[in-house]
Enzyme design. Structure first.
Site, PDB file in Angstrom:
ATOM      1  N   ASP A   1       0.852  -1.199   0.000  1.00 52.96           N
ATOM      2  CA  ASP A   1       0.000   0.000   0.000  1.00 52.96           C
ATOM      3  C   ASP A   1       0.885   1.246   0.000  1.00 52.96           C
ATOM      4  O   ASP A   1       2.089   1.157   0.183  1.00 52.96           O
ATOM      5  CB  ASP A   1      -0.883   0.006   1.264  1.00 52.96           C
ATOM      6  CG  ASP A   1      -0.030  -0.121   2.521  1.00 52.96           C
ATOM      7  OD1 ASP A   1       0.188  -1.253   2.965  1.00 52.96           O
ATOM      8  OD2 ASP A   1       0.479   0.902   3.025  1.00 52.96           O
TER       9      ASP A   1
ATOM     10  N   ASP B   1       0.629   3.612   2.271  1.00 50.74           N
ATOM     11  CA  ASP B   1       0.381   4.201   3.585  1.00 50.74           C
ATOM     12  C   ASP B   1      -0.773   5.210   3.433  1.00 50.74           C
ATOM     13  O   ASP B   1      -1.729   4.903   2.708  1.00 50.74           O
ATOM     14  CB  ASP B   1       1.673   4.813   4.159  1.00 50.74           C
ATOM     15  CG  ASP B   1       1.612   4.939   5.678  1.00 50.74           C
ATOM     16  OD1 ASP B   1       0.980   4.082   6.306  1.00 50.74           O
ATOM     17  OD2 ASP B   1       2.149   5.902   6.235  1.00 50.74           O
TER      18      ASP B   1
END
Ligand SMILES: CSC[C@H]1O[C@H](OP(=O)(O)O)[C@H](O)[C@@H]1O
Ligand code: ADE
Length: 290
Positions: A212, A214
Site C-alpha cells: 500500500d 500508507d
C-alpha cells in the site's frame, strides 16, 4: 536437535512456505519464552530451512506482542546463520508501487514498547548497528529477485524502513514526516528483529513486499488490512519464488558476513564477572567467547 543454516520469518500474509518439503514442526522453549509459533523445519530443494510465522500461523500476535527475543534465540538454537524476513510494508515513495519489492539497507526506530536486546542482567554489550542489514545477504536476496525477471513487480535495492509501534497505522502528519526524512517504506516489525539477530551473530536481510501507499498518497485510499492482505496474497507466489531462489544461491555460495562476529568486540563486562545465571541464559550467544 535438527539444524538449519537458513531461517525464514514470514510476516503478514506469509504463514507457510509451499516449497518447504519433508516438514517437521518443532515447539521450542527458550530462556526468553516461547516463539510466536512452532518452527517448521524442512528442506527447500534439498537445503535445510527453518520457517517461522512471525505473528503465528493464525496471526494472533500484534507487532508489540511479538516475542522477538524468543524468535531469534530459537533460530539461533537451530543453527541459523542467515535469516531472511519477508514482510508487508507501506510505501513512502511514489516509485515504490504496491506489489513491488524492496530490499532495504537502513532502519529508523519509531518503536516504543519493544525489548530489542538480549543483554542486561549483569552483562553489557554494544553491537555495531551502523549497517543494520547484512550487505552480503541482502545482495544475494536482491540478485535472486532480479534473476526472476518478475513482470508484475519492480525491485528497489536499498532504502530506509521506518519501524513504527502500531498496531494502528500512521497519521497523515507522521507519514509526511517520514517522507521528509527520505524513508522508503514503513512497517512494524523488522527493527527489533534485525538488532537481536545482530546480537545473536546471525546475518539478517529483509524482503519487503509493498502492499500500500500508507496514507500520504493523495490518489490512494488510506491503508486497510484488507488492502494489505489482498496485495500480499497477489504477491505471495512471487515472494516464495524469491525465497526459493535465495536459498539455492545461499547453498551454492554461502556469503561471509560481519554479523557472524558481531559480538567479538562488543561485550564490555569482563566474562569472569558475569553471574552464572546470566551466563547460562546467554550461553548460546556467548559460548564461543567463554
Ligand atoms: C497487516 S498490516 C500491518 C502488519 O503487517 C506487517 O507485518 P509483517 O512485518 O510481519 O509482515 C507490519 O509490520 C504490521 O505488523
Ligand atoms: N502502511 C503501513 N504501515 C505500517 N505497516 C504496514 N504494513 C503494511 N503496510 C503498512
Amino acid at each position: 536437535m535438527s539444524q538449519a543454516a537458513i531461517g525464514i520469518i514470514g510476516g503478514s500474509g506469509l504463514y507457510k512456505m509451499d516449497a518447504l518439503k519433508d516438514v517437521e514442526e518443532v515447539a521450542i522453549d527458550t530462556p526468553f519464552g516461547k516463539p510466536s509459533d512452532a518452527i517448521i523445519l524442512g528442506t527447500i530443494d534439498g537445503t535445510r530451512v527453518a520457517f517461522l510465522a512471525r505473528h503465528g500461523r493464525n496471526h494472533h500476535l500484534t507487532p508489540s506482542e511479538l516475542p522477538f527475543r524468543a524468535n531469534i534465540y530459537a533460530m539461533k538454537s537451530l543453527g541459523v546463520q542467515y535469516l531472511i524476513s519477508a514482510s508487508a510494508v507501506g510505501s513512502l515513495k511514489e516509485e515504490a508501487k504496491p506489489l513491488d519489492m524492496v530490499v532495504p539497507d537502513q532502519f529508523i526506530d519509531r518503536t516504543k514498547n519493544r525489548v530489542s536486546t538480549f543483554f542486561g542482567d549483569g552483562i553489557v554489550a554494544h553491537i555495531g548497528f551502523g549497517d543494520p542489514v547484512c550487505h552480503n545477504l541482502a545482495t544475494v536476496l536482491a540478485d535472486a529477485v532480479a534473476s526472476l525477471n518478475l513482470t508484475d513487480s519492480t525491485l528497489h535495492r536499498g532504502g530506509t524502513y521506518v519501524c513504527m509501534e502500531g498496531p494502528a497505522f500512521s497519521t497523515k502528519a507522521e507519514s509526511h514526516l517520514y517522507r521528509s526524512w527520505g524513508a522508503t517504506i514503513i512497517g512494524m516489525t523488522n527493527l527489533p528483529e534485525a538488532k537481536l539477530a545482530r546480537e545473536a551473530e546471525i546475518a539478517y536481510a529483509t524482503l519487503a513486499l509493498v502492499t500500500d501507499y500508507d496514507c500520504w498518497h493523495p490518489d490512494h485510499d488510506s491503508v486497510t488490512v484488507d488492502l494489505v492482505i489482498a496485495n500480499l496474497q497477489r504477491n505471495a507466489v512471487n515472494a516464495q519464488k524469491v525465497i526459493q531462489e535465495t536459498v539455492r544461491r545461499l547453498t551454492e555460495h554461502p556469503p561471509t558476513s560481519d554479523a557472524h562476529s558481531a559480538l567479538k568486540y562488543a561485550i564490555l563486562t569482563p566474562l569472569d564477572k558475569i553471574s552464572a545465571t546470566t551466563k547460562e541464559k546467554l550461553n548460546l550467544l556467548l559460548q564461543k567467547y567463554l
